[in-house]
Design a protein around this motif. Sequence first.
Motif, PDB file in Angstrom:
ATOM      1  N   PRO A   1      73.505 -33.068  30.770  1.00 31.21           N
ATOM      2  CA  PRO A   1      73.867 -31.647  30.637  1.00 31.21           C
ATOM      3  C   PRO A   1      75.143 -31.431  29.829  1.00 31.21           C
ATOM      4  N   LEU A   2      75.929 -32.496  29.636  1.00 31.61           N
ATOM      5  CA  LEU A   2      77.170 -32.346  28.880  1.00 31.61           C
ATOM      6  C   LEU A   2      76.906 -31.940  27.434  1.00 31.61           C
ATOM      7  N   LEU A   3      75.880 -32.511  26.800  1.00 29.71           N
ATOM      8  CA  LEU A   3      75.614 -32.203  25.394  1.00 29.71           C
ATOM      9  C   LEU A   3      75.287 -30.723  25.175  1.00 29.71           C
ATOM     10  N   PRO A   4      74.303 -30.127  25.892  1.00 37.49           N
ATOM     11  CA  PRO A   4      74.062 -28.695  25.665  1.00 37.49           C
ATOM     12  C   PRO A   4      75.246 -27.829  26.082  1.00 37.49           C
ATOM     13  N   ALA A   5      75.970 -28.233  27.127  1.00 39.37           N
ATOM     14  CA  ALA A   5      77.173 -27.478  27.501  1.00 39.37           C
ATOM     15  C   ALA A   5      78.180 -27.499  26.370  1.00 39.37           C
ATOM     16  N   TRP A   6      78.311 -28.644  25.726  1.00 42.12           N
ATOM     17  CA  TRP A   6      79.227 -28.817  24.596  1.00 42.12           C
ATOM     18  C   TRP A   6      78.805 -27.945  23.410  1.00 42.12           C
ATOM     19  N   LEU A   7      77.508 -27.946  23.082  1.00 36.16           N
ATOM     20  CA  LEU A   7      77.019 -27.181  21.937  1.00 36.16           C
ATOM     21  C   LEU A   7      77.134 -25.681  22.175  1.00 36.16           C
ATOM     22  N   PHE A   8      76.707 -25.214  23.361  1.00 31.09           N
ATOM     23  CA  PHE A   8      76.815 -23.784  23.642  1.00 31.09           C
ATOM     24  C   PHE A   8      78.279 -23.359  23.754  1.00 31.09           C
ATOM     25  N   GLY A   9      79.125 -24.271  24.209  1.00 26.44           N
ATOM     26  CA  GLY A   9      80.549 -23.975  24.232  1.00 26.44           C
ATOM     27  C   GLY A   9      81.102 -23.781  22.833  1.00 26.44           C
ATOM     28  N   TYR A  10      80.623 -24.595  21.888  1.00 32.32           N
ATOM     29  CA  TYR A  10      81.055 -24.415  20.498  1.00 32.32           C
ATOM     30  C   TYR A  10      80.554 -23.089  19.935  1.00 32.32           C
ATOM     31  N   PHE A  11      79.300 -22.726  20.248  1.00 32.31           N
ATOM     32  CA  PHE A  11      78.773 -21.444  19.787  1.00 32.31           C
ATOM     33  C   PHE A  11      79.615 -20.282  20.334  1.00 32.31           C
ATOM     34  N   ALA A  12      79.999 -20.395  21.598  1.00 32.78           N
ATOM     35  CA  ALA A  12      80.832 -19.351  22.203  1.00 32.78           C
ATOM     36  C   ALA A  12      82.192 -19.288  21.524  1.00 32.78           C
ATOM     37  N   PHE A  13      82.778 -20.444  21.258  1.00 30.92           N
ATOM     38  CA  PHE A  13      84.081 -20.498  20.592  1.00 30.92           C
ATOM     39  C   PHE A  13      83.989 -19.903  19.188  1.00 30.92           C
TER      40      PHE A  13
END
Length: 282
Positions: A64-76
């Motif tokens: 789950p870390l990878l999608p959390a990381w990617l969506f976090g970048y999209f949010a940023f």
Amino acid sequence: MTTPANPTTPARPRPKAARKPGRRRVGAEWMPRQHGAWAMLFLPYLVGVTLLAQGSGVPAFAWPLLPAWLFGYFAFNALTLWLKSGRKPLYLRPALTYGAVSGVLGGLTLALAPHLLGWALAFAPLLGVGLWRAAHRDDASLLARGSAVVAACLLTAVMTTGGPLDALRLPLTARPTLATLALWAYFLGTLLYVKTMIRERGEAAYLTLSVGAHAALFALALWGALTGVVPAAFPAFFLLTTVRAAVMPRLEGWRGRRVTPKQVGLTEFGISFLLLFLLGWA
């Protein structure tokens, strides 16, 4: 019998065929336009997974870390656009949407690995710098982009060490430490190089800075290899990036054709995979 057409009457224009509606392009607030960021997002994660797989195995929190990381970048990305635009509502919805998705996935990751929460102290100031510069419409500066690079490359240490204090206690020769330092060196150097190809194209002073920084990284890697701190392949890799930094900006003048951002990006993808192999198996 038909009546002949009056030559003085203008001919009626033929109706134009209706155009088929094309695909609507997704806005930058939903899909980031910084294509060069993809290697920076994925490579530290792939290096972390590779190191974990060669050790005790890949833990459950890594998935789950990878999608959390990617969506976090999209949010940023959306949040920086919102700040840069003077807080236009257009960018707030994707920021909140991606932030919520990343929050749920991040919560699941923390539930599987609570020790990761300590890394928030390391990421908060780095992300804060990026948002601060975006609010001043300076998100493309070296300070803003450099803080993003440092944050992205930390992901390898996040995955392969217990926490920030544990990472600091590791010796310099430990593979997570070497991998994180090598990622920092490569991406910070690439940040300078890409600017000489796009935003600072033709600026002699910037080119000198980029080539000088790459040469310094090569010299450092060579010293590390001679003293047994880093593998012998490290200086060879950084020699390659130094040659690339020196030659590519001059390539346009030699061949009379402009090097496109897409060509620059494809070159970096190839070098990124080479670095992945170097850090994972060399």
